[in-house]
Design an enzyme around this catalytic site. Structure first.
Site, PDB file in Angstrom:
ATOM      1  N   ASP A   7       0.991  -1.274   0.078  1.00 41.49           N
ATOM      2  CA  ASP A   7      -0.093  -0.130  -0.043  1.00 41.49           C
ATOM      3  C   ASP A   7       0.917   1.375   0.138  1.00 41.49           C
ATOM      4  O   ASP A   7       2.171   0.986  -0.020  1.00 41.49           O
ATOM      5  CB  ASP A   7      -1.036  -0.058   0.944  1.00 41.49           C
ATOM      6  CG  ASP A   7      -0.401   0.200   2.542  1.00 41.49           C
ATOM      7  OD1 ASP A   7       0.871   0.354   2.483  1.00 41.49           O
ATOM      8  OD2 ASP A   7      -0.782   0.041   3.445  1.00 41.49           O
ATOM      9  N   CYS A  64       2.503  -3.622   4.079  1.00 40.26           N
ATOM     10  CA  CYS A  64       1.545  -2.518   4.327  1.00 40.26           C
ATOM     11  C   CYS A  64       2.314  -2.017   5.826  1.00 40.26           C
ATOM     12  O   CYS A  64       3.393  -2.311   6.089  1.00 40.26           O
ATOM     13  CB  CYS A  64       0.110  -2.917   4.422  1.00 40.26           C
ATOM     14  SG  CYS A  64      -0.360  -4.359   5.803  1.00 40.26           S
ATOM     15  N   THR A  66       1.628  -2.538   8.922  1.00 41.17           N
ATOM     16  CA  THR A  66       1.786  -4.003   9.953  1.00 41.17           C
ATOM     17  C   THR A  66       1.882  -5.279   9.256  1.00 41.17           C
ATOM     18  O   THR A  66       2.442  -6.226   9.824  1.00 41.17           O
ATOM     19  CB  THR A  66       0.851  -3.917  10.910  1.00 41.17           C
ATOM     20  OG1 THR A  66      -0.621  -4.095  10.173  1.00 41.17           O
ATOM     21  CG2 THR A  66       0.595  -2.732  11.839  1.00 41.17           C
ATOM     22  N   HIS A  97       6.397 -25.681   7.510  1.00 46.20           N
ATOM     23  CA  HIS A  97       5.128 -26.607   7.928  1.00 46.20           C
ATOM     24  C   HIS A  97       3.874 -26.100   7.289  1.00 46.20           C
ATOM     25  O   HIS A  97       2.738 -26.890   7.162  1.00 46.20           O
ATOM     26  CB  HIS A  97       4.999 -26.126   9.540  1.00 46.20           C
ATOM     27  CG  HIS A  97       5.894 -26.630  10.370  1.00 46.20           C
ATOM     28  ND1 HIS A  97       5.882 -26.738  11.928  1.00 46.20           N
ATOM     29  CD2 HIS A  97       7.039 -27.491  10.026  1.00 46.20           C
ATOM     30  CE1 HIS A  97       7.044 -27.177  12.270  1.00 46.20           C
ATOM     31  NE2 HIS A  97       7.840 -27.689  11.095  1.00 46.20           N
ATOM     32  N   HIS A 132       2.568 -32.514   7.557  1.00 45.90           N
ATOM     33  CA  HIS A 132       2.184 -31.248   7.274  1.00 45.90           C
ATOM     34  C   HIS A 132       1.415 -31.082   6.257  1.00 45.90           C
ATOM     35  O   HIS A 132       0.482 -30.307   5.878  1.00 45.90           O
ATOM     36  CB  HIS A 132       3.395 -30.058   7.156  1.00 45.90           C
ATOM     37  CG  HIS A 132       4.292 -30.296   8.154  1.00 45.90           C
ATOM     38  ND1 HIS A 132       3.998 -29.861   9.540  1.00 45.90           N
ATOM     39  CD2 HIS A 132       5.593 -30.698   8.425  1.00 45.90           C
ATOM     40  CE1 HIS A 132       5.135 -29.868  10.499  1.00 45.90           C
ATOM     41  NE2 HIS A 132       6.038 -30.534   9.719  1.00 45.90           N
TER      42      HIS A 132
END
Length: 147
Positions: A7, A64, A66, A97, A132
């Site tokens: 962003d 972005c 966070t 995983h 996994h």
């Protein structure tokens, strides 16, 4: 090919990571934005997610403030396994995983040098498969139910 987008808050961060990806020998496509005008992160999360799920890109990177908003938005696209990581260990395990196909980083959360280390480790870590793979199948079944 790696699809990458951000962003407006992470635009300069994205440019540095694009250069870094290319120095590592990866082909990378910038899916926007190209200016610092305010932008809506779900638009760019969708672009990267669709590039990955269509097979055009092998992996994606979203940026972005966070990493949280981008990861939530990208995770709405069927077939996306998006990991928002702020440190190396989680990034490595998201590949080993969870076979994460999109990495989200927060430009306001971690510095560019740790981000480069995370990106490199994430790209170089293979999926372990085995137990996994069964869990990924379970996730795909949840996704197919569309609840």
């Amino acid at each position: 090919m790696i699809a990458i987008a951000s962003d407006h808050t992470a635009l300069l961060y994205k440019k540095e990571l694009l250069d870094f990806l290319r120095t590592l020998g990866h082909e990378a496509e910038d899916l926007g934005p190209l200016t610092s005008e305010p932008s809506d992160y779900p638009v760019y999360a969708e672009k990267v997610a669709l590039s990955v799920t269509s097979g055009r890109a092998q992996k994606g990177i979203l940026l972005c403030g966070t990493g949280i908003g981008m990861s939530i938005a990208a995770g709405k696209i069927r077939g996306v396994r998006c990991a928002c990581c702020s440190e190396l260990y989680s990034a490595i395990l998201s590949r080993k995983h969870n076979d994460a196909n999109i990495l989200c980083l927060g430009a306001r959360v971690i510095g560019i040098e740790p981000a480069k280390m995370i990106v490199q480790a994430w790209l170089e870590t293979p999926f372990e498969g085995q137990r996994h793979a069964r869990r990924l199948q379970m996730i795909e079944e949840l996704e197919a139910r569309g609840l």
